[in-house]
Design an enzyme around this catalytic site. Structure first.
Site, mmCIF file in Angstrom:
data_model
loop_
_atom_site.group_PDB
_atom_site.id
_atom_site.type_symbol
_atom_site.label_atom_id
_atom_site.label_comp_id
_atom_site.label_asym_id
_atom_site.label_seq_id
_atom_site.Cartn_x
_atom_site.Cartn_y
_atom_site.Cartn_z
ATOM 1 N N HIS A 1 20.183 -4.200 28.011
ATOM 2 C CA HIS A 1 19.332 -3.851 27.191
ATOM 3 C C HIS A 1 18.182 -4.790 26.881
ATOM 4 O O HIS A 1 17.138 -4.821 26.364
ATOM 5 C CB HIS A 1 19.901 -3.207 25.969
ATOM 6 C CG HIS A 1 20.607 -1.811 25.988
ATOM 7 N ND1 HIS A 1 20.124 -0.975 26.710
ATOM 8 C CD2 HIS A 1 21.768 -1.602 25.679
ATOM 9 C CE1 HIS A 1 21.175 -0.175 26.722
ATOM 10 N NE2 HIS A 1 22.430 -0.545 26.206
ATOM 11 N N ALA A 2 18.500 -6.207 27.131
ATOM 12 C CA ALA A 2 17.633 -7.258 26.491
ATOM 13 C C ALA A 2 16.274 -7.141 27.162
ATOM 14 O O ALA A 2 16.197 -6.879 28.391
ATOM 15 C CB ALA A 2 18.232 -8.608 27.001
#
Ligand SMILES: [Zn+2]
Ligand SMILES: [Zn+2]
Length: 396
Positions: A134-135
């Site tokens: 998700h980063a």
């Protein structure tokens, strides 16, 4: 059908720790390695265990901005300090001491796995502690500080890979990896997940196909809440093998999150460990079929730390190690004791959930328009298959 496998494991990876109340506890990795070890998976012929070092700023900055690295360093130096513009200091991503160093080490472990496979030292490599998908380039999100899958893919490209396939079976959309390569036709990202209508991060719909020049390189299968083994495996088979065969990657990177399990506390799909084992086995076979076995398998989500994660990922490690692990195998008593000591829970007694998922291959004529899984499959095929000269109506 295997060869040598590298397993990246380093005690120091435990430093990626948001505290005891956070779902992404390092205990789940510890319990996984303990189970795999006691079942003999890590001692199999051809398996090498290797430690790791941190990713360099140069490697991280292929994906992330220098400003963001500076913010992560500031938060790690003073964890009372929020960096909200960069997604740090939230309940999902609280700051913790030495946050940059711990996060760079996770990325370094995925780089070590990628390097082992790309150099030919191993056919398969696994970093269970990775998969932080998700980063974003300038922000932490969803428990993820540095996007190790994207950093590893960028490294493979820098080392000369022409085409990299990324398959993400985590229950959440692999939004950060998709974003990192949305403009890049060299990277095919495929994510199968619970629909963003009902689950974080709220993206991952079939219409997200890639930017102009990279159309069809971003693939999303948005499954309805409640989808179980048979629907999930039908969707996988209808989408992933035809696309990988058409794309002909040089290397396959997978995000192997196991939060698709029915018991996972954070999501609403209904897979069993047996269905997850079949998914990992399918990825392994596809690596051998489409890219000479080159497979970098990363971890990911999975928050049922005793009942699910250790068994699911021990199956993943066994597949990569070429070890045949009968699902009926009992879990070792030593490991059950460890689960009680470390997590205060009774452990499962066998490696199976007692399911033998039997799924029906997808074909247009046999698809049920009223079935929400079939509708999801058809929408994805319609959105991207033509960009790969594939017929969305063909048997899948
Ligand atoms: Zn193999
Ligand atoms: Zn997840």
């Amino acid at each position: 059908m295997s060869g040598s496998a590298t397993v990246v494991y380093d005690e120091a990876l435990r430093a990626y720790d948001f505290g005891p109340a956070h779902p992404l506890t390092p205990v789940r990795v510890e319990l996984t390695f303990a189970l795999a070890d006691e079942l003999g998976v890590l001692a199999a012929d051809g398996v090498a265990i290797t430690g790791t070092g941190p990713a360099t700023d140069h490697q991280l900055e292929r994906v992330h901005t220098p400003d963001y690295l500076a913010a992560v360093r500031r938060a790690g130096a003073d964890p009372r300090r929020a960096e909200l513009a960069h997604g740090i200091g939230t309940p999902d991503v609280p700051a913790f001491p030495d946050m940059h160093e711990a996060s760079a080490l996770v990325a370094g472990a995925s780089l070590a796995a990628a390097e082992a496979v790309w150099s030919g030292r191993a056919v398969h490599a696994v970093n269970i502690a990775g998969g932080l998908h998700h980063a974003m380039p300038a922000a932490a999100s969803g428990f993820c500080v540095y996007n190790d899958p994207a950093v590893a893919i960028a490294e493979l490209l820098a080392r000369g890979a022409q085409r990299v396939a990324y398959v993400d079976v985590d229950v959440h959309h692999g939004d950060g990896v998709q974003a990192a390569f949305y403009n890049d036709p060299r990277v095919l990202t495929i994510s199968l997940h619970e629909s963003g209508r009902t689950l974080f991060p709220g993206t991952g719909f079939p219409a997200e196909i890639g930017a102009p020049g990279a159309e069809g390189r971003s693939v999303n299968v948005a499954l309805p809440a409640g989808t179980g083994d048979t629907g999930w495996l039908r969707a996988f088979a209808a989408v992933v093998p035809p696309l990988l065969r058409a794309f002909r990657p040089d290397v396959l990177v997978s995000q192997s999150g196991c939060d698709s399990h029915a018991l996972d506390p954070l999501a609403n799909l209904m897979l069993s460990v047996d269905g997850q084992q079949m998914a990992y086995a399918a990825l392994h076979e596809l690596a051998h079929e489409t890219c000479a076995g080159r497979w970098v398998a990363l971890g990911g989500g999975g928050y049922e730390r005793v009942q699910v994660v250790p068994r699911a990922w021990t199956h993943l490690l066994a597949i990569a190690a070429g070890v045949s692990l009968d699902p009926a195998t009992s879990t070792p008593p030593e490991w059950r004791r460890l689960c009680r000591d470390r997590a205060g829970e009774s452990a499962p007694t066998t490696m199976t959930d007692g399911r033998e998922p039997a799924w029906v291959p997808w074909r247009e004529g046999g698809a049920d328009p009223a079935d929400r899984v079939d509708a999801a499959i058809a929408a994805t095929r319609r959105a991207v298959f033509r960009w790969h000269d594939l017929d969305p109506a063909a048997a899948g």
